[in-house]
Write a protein that holds these residues in place. Sequence first.
Motif, PDB file in Angstrom:
ATOM      1  N   GLU A 268       0.837  -1.208   0.000  1.00 57.82           N
ATOM      2  CA  GLU A 268       0.000   0.000   0.000  1.00 57.82           C
ATOM      3  C   GLU A 268       0.860   1.241   0.000  1.00 57.82           C
ATOM      4  OE1 GLU A 268      -3.649   0.681   2.225  1.00 57.82           O
ATOM      5  OE2 GLU A 268      -3.451  -1.343   3.041  1.00 57.82           O
ATOM      6  N   VAL A 273      -1.403  -1.404  -5.480  1.00 58.66           N
ATOM      7  CA  VAL A 273      -2.687  -1.869  -4.964  1.00 58.66           C
ATOM      8  C   VAL A 273      -2.873  -3.359  -5.222  1.00 58.66           C
ATOM      9  CG1 VAL A 273      -5.193  -1.642  -5.196  1.00 58.66           C
ATOM     10  CG2 VAL A 273      -3.744   0.398  -5.179  1.00 58.66           C
ATOM     11  N   ASP A 274      -2.559  -3.802  -6.419  1.00 56.74           N
ATOM     12  CA  ASP A 274      -2.762  -5.215  -6.752  1.00 56.74           C
ATOM     13  C   ASP A 274      -1.950  -6.115  -5.832  1.00 56.74           C
ATOM     14  OD1 ASP A 274      -4.522  -4.574  -8.763  1.00 56.74           O
ATOM     15  OD2 ASP A 274      -2.994  -4.572 -10.332  1.00 56.74           O
ATOM     16  N   LEU A 303      -9.175  -0.343   0.069  1.00 56.97           N
ATOM     17  CA  LEU A 303      -8.425  -0.213  -1.188  1.00 56.97           C
ATOM     18  C   LEU A 303      -9.343  -0.360  -2.394  1.00 56.97           C
ATOM     19  CD1 LEU A 303      -5.060  -2.136  -0.677  1.00 56.97           C
ATOM     20  CD2 LEU A 303      -5.370   0.307  -1.042  1.00 56.97           C
ATOM     21  N   ARG A 306     -11.322   2.794  -2.849  1.00 52.17           N
ATOM     22  CA  ARG A 306     -10.533   3.908  -3.382  1.00 52.17           C
ATOM     23  C   ARG A 306     -10.241   3.762  -4.865  1.00 52.17           C
ATOM     24  NH1 ARG A 306      -5.755   4.471   1.160  1.00 52.17           N
ATOM     25  NH2 ARG A 306      -7.042   5.165   2.913  1.00 52.17           N
ATOM     26  N   THR A 307     -10.138   2.528  -5.319  1.00 47.66           N
ATOM     27  CA  THR A 307      -9.803   2.295  -6.733  1.00 47.66           C
ATOM     28  C   THR A 307     -11.035   2.083  -7.595  1.00 47.66           C
ATOM     29  OG1 THR A 307      -9.434  -0.038  -6.188  1.00 47.66           O
ATOM     30  CG2 THR A 307      -7.509   1.405  -6.227  1.00 47.66           C
ATOM     31  N   ARG A 309     -13.524  -0.030  -7.329  1.00 43.40           N
ATOM     32  CA  ARG A 309     -14.089  -1.378  -7.449  1.00 43.40           C
ATOM     33  C   ARG A 309     -15.149  -1.541  -6.359  1.00 43.40           C
ATOM     34  NH1 ARG A 309      -8.426  -4.577  -7.915  1.00 43.40           N
ATOM     35  NH2 ARG A 309      -9.761  -6.442  -7.771  1.00 43.40           N
ATOM     36  N   SER A 313     -15.722  -4.009  -3.055  1.00 44.80           N
ATOM     37  CA  SER A 313     -15.539  -3.379  -1.744  1.00 44.80           C
ATOM     38  C   SER A 313     -16.723  -3.663  -0.834  1.00 44.80           C
ATOM     39  CB  SER A 313     -15.351  -1.871  -1.915  1.00 44.80           C
ATOM     40  OG  SER A 313     -15.288  -1.220  -0.662  1.00 44.80           O
TER      41      SER A 313
END
Length: 805
Positions: A268, A273-274, A303, A306-307, A309, A313
């Motif tokens: 992080e 992220v992945d 995460l 925030r991205t 998805r 989430s």
Amino acid sequence: MSVVGGSVFFLTRDTKEPVTPAMRLERALALMDARGGSGSRQKAREIVLELRREEYRDPNFGGAIEFVLGVSEFREAEEQGDRATRDQYLQTVRWLREAEKRTLVAERRDEWSEALGISLSRIGAYEKATVHLRSALNAFPADDVARADSLLDATISTRDPELLERAVVLSVARHEISELDASDRNVFLLHAARALVLLGRTAEADALLATVDETIRDGDEARLFRAQGLLAEEAYDEAVAVLTDVAESNVEGRARREATFLLGRAAEGLGDVDQALLQYERVVALDAESQEAVAAEIRAAELLRRTGRREESLDTYRRVLETVESPADFGNRWISLEEFRATSLQAWSELVDDGDFADAIELASVLGPVFPGVGAAELEARAAARWAEATQLRHDAVRQADRRRLRTETVQRWRDAGRAYAKLAEALRTTTDYGAALLEAAQHFRRGREFDEALDAFDAFLATRPRERLPDALLQRGDVLFELGRFEDAKSQYEEVVERFPTSPVSYEARYAIGRCLRTTNQEDEAAAVWREVVGLEDLSPTAAVWRASLLELARLSQVQAVRELRVARGPRTDDERRRTSRAAATEHLDDAIVRLDEYLERYEVAEHAVEARFLLARSLQQRAGLVRLGVERAETQNVREELVRRSSELLERCIREYRELQQTLLPLEADDRLDEVRLEYLRRSYIEVAQAFYDLGRFDESIVAYGAAANRFPEDARILVCYVQMANAYRRLDRDVEARSMLQQAQLILGRLPDTVFETSATSMSREDWSRWLDWAGRRQASGDEPATSLLAPPPRTSATMPS
């Protein structure tokens, strides 16, 4: 051998002395004090469980049975180490708390604090653990390495600064005991270094680590807290290098889980992220019920949010929340309850702000474990209200075709919001916020046109004897009664507002509303008196909405009364005296309407009801001109006749200007499909009335053009027939008989093409057969040189005059 028999064996001690319950309890405590391992603990448990079944209680140590059971469960869990379950520590906490309720003896308090504090720390209830760990540290078991190790580990896990400082002092002091072997001394140095890292004193921690054996210094435990220090310093690459070997080892246990979780935190920090999500997945795969796994799921949910998805989430949040039964059950060394609340609340807020209200409500519905009591219910209600507000704004902004489609959804959203707040109110019933939630529910039900539910909610709110917002609630309750058609009850409610709160601004709105009730029940003079009182109040500014609304109501009422008098004057059975009286009354009402509408438009040109006011003004001018023209025929002198013609022409010219201005306002809205049915009707009527005004002025060419434009406004409306009849009359006045006959013939053809449904809602109130006979009659009259009457239009529509809530 039975439990009782076994107990007797231990307690008889080769004597004839009878074995009492107190003696058996003493034996159980002695077995615990001996710390003889699981066998001794099992025997102690059997003894106290038998005593429990016998309902025995020591008079001085009432919680002794629960104390033995709790400490026994605690020691069992500690011996199992990583294999111990959260449930074991939870059971320990339950037994030990029950022991305290039933009274402890002073000499057992330190042991009780130690077991309870460590158990609370193990389940992640760090804040609750601190007070018990402080007490336990006061009786630090320096002579027992295992107990001291366990107590320090639990103490450091709380991350409480005060306890960390004490842990450093005690660990260093324990290390300096010469009787300890090197491995035990290194354990305590590791505790001190770990505490120093959490205190941010990494240089001191490194200095301590340099003094320990190399194999200890490079062991998993040391590498884990060294990595935490690196993460705190944002040295993410170095942390990854330290953690990788631990995370990739084949040894199952806490060290591997922690290393994998910390690798996720490092990823992080590096913005990968992945990779972070991959590490968090691995933590869950290692032990889905561990604290590291719960923390990993929470971090992953954040995460993913925030991205973008969002669905993943939400699924992750739901999965984590399903494992938590209550805030008391949530404990985690890697993330606090407050942090979990903050991240989930941020997710909820983002969903609401982005307009994903259904997902926000769904998330709120599972947040109960971390937002206990009414917290989750409040989030659900707030999301439902925001959804209703957003739908209302969308409804108000879209074109009419879409607005009709959205109307049902908008109403339903307000109803859902009302139910959500009613649910919240029920959860708040015993709190001071109960009334506020009821009031919100009532207002939302009202906007959703669920008036019975709104009335119940208002009544429940008033039953709480509120000190705040009472005048407004009473006023709105009156509005609901009005909507339910209970006009007398509504009037009484408004009168109560005026009587109880005469100086409140709400009392002005209540006075206005009393006028509405009177007007609705055909008490027009009384209604007018109320509205005149409102506009005459010295302490009420004309800028106030209620002043503006009262002024418009007076104008509307005068216009309606004028139309009524004109209808009487034109009646076939009205005698001359009554006709003169009605015309005089109509004149007075129209003059009053014109004055008030002029004032309204001068003050509020862009107000919500300005369109209606302008239409009413134009109609009043037109009707007033008609009354003036009636006087032309009866004028005794040429000068009077000319003056009346001039006056009539002025009124008609001004009438045309008002209609034209109205068209300039409405045409752009029509082009964008933003006119509701009422304002669309104003626009249509303005075209036909302009044409009639030109006709009355004798400007027949302009009248023909204007009627042609009006006809285009009524392709599926019987009023198109009126336009063609009047064009025929205008051509007849211009001595253009061919065109006149052509207009009537076209009217006949149009009549044949119009669907039957047109005549069911016709503004002319004439059936197809009526029209057919009328057109035949008009053709005959025109052929004979007479002009047919054209007073075929229904009164104009009006918009609602209700005050904004």
